[in-house]
Scaffold this motif. Sequence first.
Motif, PDB file in Angstrom:
ATOM      1  N   ILE A   1      66.336  48.964  37.522  1.00 16.39           N
ATOM      2  CA  ILE A   1      64.898  48.780  37.465  1.00 16.39           C
ATOM      3  C   ILE A   1      64.318  48.563  38.860  1.00 16.39           C
ATOM      4  O   ILE A   1      64.783  47.712  39.619  1.00 16.39           O
ATOM      5  CB  ILE A   1      64.526  47.589  36.570  1.00 16.39           C
ATOM      6  N   SER A   2      63.289  49.356  39.174  1.00 18.05           N
ATOM      7  CA  SER A   2      62.538  49.191  40.422  1.00 18.05           C
ATOM      8  C   SER A   2      61.092  48.883  40.066  1.00 18.05           C
ATOM      9  O   SER A   2      60.433  49.683  39.392  1.00 18.05           O
ATOM     10  CB  SER A   2      62.611  50.462  41.265  1.00 18.05           C
ATOM     11  N   ASN A   3      60.611  47.724  40.481  1.00 19.48           N
ATOM     12  CA  ASN A   3      59.238  47.326  40.179  1.00 19.48           C
ATOM     13  C   ASN A   3      58.292  47.856  41.245  1.00 19.48           C
ATOM     14  O   ASN A   3      58.484  47.618  42.440  1.00 19.48           O
ATOM     15  CB  ASN A   3      59.139  45.805  40.093  1.00 19.48           C
ATOM     16  N   VAL A   4      57.263  48.577  40.809  1.00 15.82           N
ATOM     17  CA  VAL A   4      56.290  49.169  41.722  1.00 15.82           C
ATOM     18  C   VAL A   4      55.312  48.086  42.186  1.00 15.82           C
ATOM     19  O   VAL A   4      54.754  47.365  41.349  1.00 15.82           O
ATOM     20  CB  VAL A   4      55.530  50.316  41.036  1.00 15.82           C
ATOM     21  N   PRO A   5      55.094  47.934  43.495  1.00 12.31           N
ATOM     22  CA  PRO A   5      54.179  46.904  43.995  1.00 12.31           C
ATOM     23  C   PRO A   5      52.744  47.125  43.502  1.00 12.31           C
ATOM     24  O   PRO A   5      52.291  48.261  43.353  1.00 12.31           O
ATOM     25  CB  PRO A   5      54.259  47.066  45.514  1.00 12.31           C
ATOM     26  N   LEU A   6      52.037  46.026  43.251  1.00 13.95           N
ATOM     27  CA  LEU A   6      50.648  46.065  42.801  1.00 13.95           C
ATOM     28  C   LEU A   6      49.775  45.302  43.795  1.00 13.95           C
ATOM     29  O   LEU A   6      50.179  44.259  44.302  1.00 13.95           O
ATOM     30  CB  LEU A   6      50.515  45.421  41.421  1.00 13.95           C
ATOM     31  N   THR A   7      48.577  45.830  44.044  1.00 10.37           N
ATOM     32  CA  THR A   7      47.640  45.174  44.965  1.00 10.37           C
ATOM     33  C   THR A   7      46.248  45.161  44.352  1.00 10.37           C
ATOM     34  O   THR A   7      45.708  46.217  44.009  1.00 10.37           O
ATOM     35  CB  THR A   7      47.580  45.918  46.317  1.00 10.37           C
TER      36      THR A   7
ATOM     37  N   ALA B   1      70.453  58.143  43.576  1.00 10.15           N
ATOM     38  CA  ALA B   1      71.374  57.067  43.935  1.00 10.15           C
ATOM     39  C   ALA B   1      72.183  56.605  42.722  1.00 10.15           C
ATOM     40  O   ALA B   1      73.387  56.351  42.829  1.00 10.15           O
ATOM     41  CB  ALA B   1      70.599  55.893  44.532  1.00 10.15           C
ATOM     42  N   LEU B   2      71.540  56.518  41.566  1.00 10.75           N
ATOM     43  CA  LEU B   2      72.225  56.066  40.359  1.00 10.75           C
ATOM     44  C   LEU B   2      73.165  57.124  39.804  1.00 10.75           C
ATOM     45  O   LEU B   2      74.167  56.801  39.149  1.00 10.75           O
ATOM     46  CB  LEU B   2      71.205  55.644  39.305  1.00 10.75           C
ATOM     47  N   LEU B   3      72.874  58.396  40.059  1.00 11.56           N
ATOM     48  CA  LEU B   3      73.831  59.446  39.692  1.00 11.56           C
ATOM     49  C   LEU B   3      75.116  59.290  40.491  1.00 11.56           C
ATOM     50  O   LEU B   3      76.218  59.525  39.989  1.00 11.56           O
ATOM     51  CB  LEU B   3      73.228  60.826  39.939  1.00 11.56           C
ATOM     52  N   ALA B   4      74.957  58.856  41.757  1.00 16.71           N
ATOM     53  CA  ALA B   4      76.120  58.672  42.628  1.00 16.71           C
ATOM     54  C   ALA B   4      76.840  57.355  42.352  1.00 16.71           C
ATOM     55  O   ALA B   4      78.067  57.264  42.474  1.00 16.71           O
ATOM     56  CB  ALA B   4      75.681  58.724  44.090  1.00 16.71           C
ATOM     57  N   ASP B   5      76.075  56.329  41.959  1.00 22.07           N
ATOM     58  CA  ASP B   5      76.654  55.007  41.717  1.00 22.07           C
ATOM     59  C   ASP B   5      75.892  54.340  40.583  1.00 22.07           C
ATOM     60  O   ASP B   5      74.839  53.754  40.790  1.00 22.07           O
ATOM     61  CB  ASP B   5      76.579  54.144  42.980  1.00 22.07           C
TER      62      ASP B   5
ATOM     63  N   GLY C   1      67.678  54.729  34.622  1.00 21.27           N
ATOM     64  CA  GLY C   1      66.910  53.728  35.337  1.00 21.27           C
ATOM     65  C   GLY C   1      65.427  53.946  35.123  1.00 21.27           C
ATOM     66  O   GLY C   1      65.014  54.814  34.344  1.00 21.27           O
ATOM     67  N   ALA C   2      64.601  53.154  35.829  1.00 18.94           N
ATOM     68  CA  ALA C   2      63.157  53.280  35.675  1.00 18.94           C
ATOM     69  C   ALA C   2      62.426  52.683  36.861  1.00 18.94           C
ATOM     70  O   ALA C   2      62.835  51.655  37.414  1.00 18.94           O
ATOM     71  CB  ALA C   2      62.688  52.591  34.395  1.00 18.94           C
ATOM     72  N   ALA C   3      61.339  53.345  37.255  1.00 16.84           N
ATOM     73  CA  ALA C   3      60.389  52.803  38.227  1.00 16.84           C
ATOM     74  C   ALA C   3      59.217  52.267  37.416  1.00 16.84           C
ATOM     75  O   ALA C   3      58.447  53.028  36.847  1.00 16.84           O
ATOM     76  CB  ALA C   3      59.928  53.891  39.199  1.00 16.84           C
ATOM     77  N   VAL C   4      59.097  50.947  37.343  1.00 18.80           N
ATOM     78  CA  VAL C   4      58.224  50.300  36.368  1.00 18.80           C
ATOM     79  C   VAL C   4      56.947  49.772  37.013  1.00 18.80           C
ATOM     80  O   VAL C   4      56.990  49.085  38.036  1.00 18.80           O
ATOM     81  CB  VAL C   4      58.969  49.145  35.684  1.00 18.80           C
ATOM     82  N   VAL C   5      55.826  50.079  36.363  1.00 19.20           N
ATOM     83  CA  VAL C   5      54.552  49.452  36.685  1.00 19.20           C
ATOM     84  C   VAL C   5      54.251  48.455  35.574  1.00 19.20           C
ATOM     85  O   VAL C   5      54.181  48.826  34.404  1.00 19.20           O
ATOM     86  CB  VAL C   5      53.417  50.487  36.784  1.00 19.20           C
TER      87      VAL C   5
END
Length: 318
Positions: free
Chosen positions: A296-302, A286-290, A136-140
Amino acid sequence: MSSTTRSRRVLAVSLAGVAALLLSGCSEGADGGSGDGATSLGFVNGANTHFHTCLLKAVEQTAEVKGAKLYSANSKQDAGTELSNIEDMIARNVSALIVQTVNVDALEGDITKAKNAGIPIYLTSVATDDLSDILGAAVVDLKKVGAMDAGWIEKDAAGKQVQVGVVAGAPGAASDLLVGGFKAALPATAKVVANQPGMFNPAKAQDVAENMIQAHPDLDYAFVANEEMAFAVRKAFDAAGAEDVKIVSVNGTEEGIAAVQAGTLSATVANSAMTIGQTAVEKALALLADKNGDKISNVPLTLVTKDNVAQAPQYCPK
């Protein structure tokens, strides 16, 4: 370009991204994390800027809360060191590997090496075309980050013809996407008259800014690829009598938000290192478990200006 290379072409990269010196080798316990849980995580960090320091702290703290054992290493912006660090993590047989890459091109070998060893990789700040290659990835969305700063300039310039300078980071990684997104979103009335790398190094950025303002004394705006460099650029411009050049930047650090409030910087795009680190650990576990969960998780931008400094997210864990 081969089909394999195309399939792993990077779509989005952080911040870019990024000041305490980190050890280049693996560490555990006080240096690399804690916890005696059955799940172990490896974290290969990309550099030793403020972003990376805060990212490490967030990964460490979240791993401890989740009861996962953590090993960490720092690649110090060197792709060869990154691959060596990944090989060390493979030797430790970690359950999953979290990577903040130093260069998008380095991902090809990194992913292949880990995949062949049966160790899933979770990426911070990046995502690849073929999601089957990664956990997976936490994406900016760095193109969007650059575009948000460009949008502020468009609004502030209000249709006037303006000159813009760019102090980029290190070529080949997050900086390229940042600058590309920024330049693509500028209005036709804004002309980029200079674009030089500051290498995410304040001293280098100051030299670049000194040369830039000498060559372009009528400069109106500057886009700087992180706030640490932006402070040095501000110093160079002020020393040259160019206090009216407006600077926009990236990160949303505590110092950056204070600079926006004080008017030293005109705007910055906040993408919290704390959020990225927390998301990476939580989602990797969480992804190791399921493995059927969202990859993909998109990081919020402000976009932070004087008008909304109170809305800036916390950047670094306490």
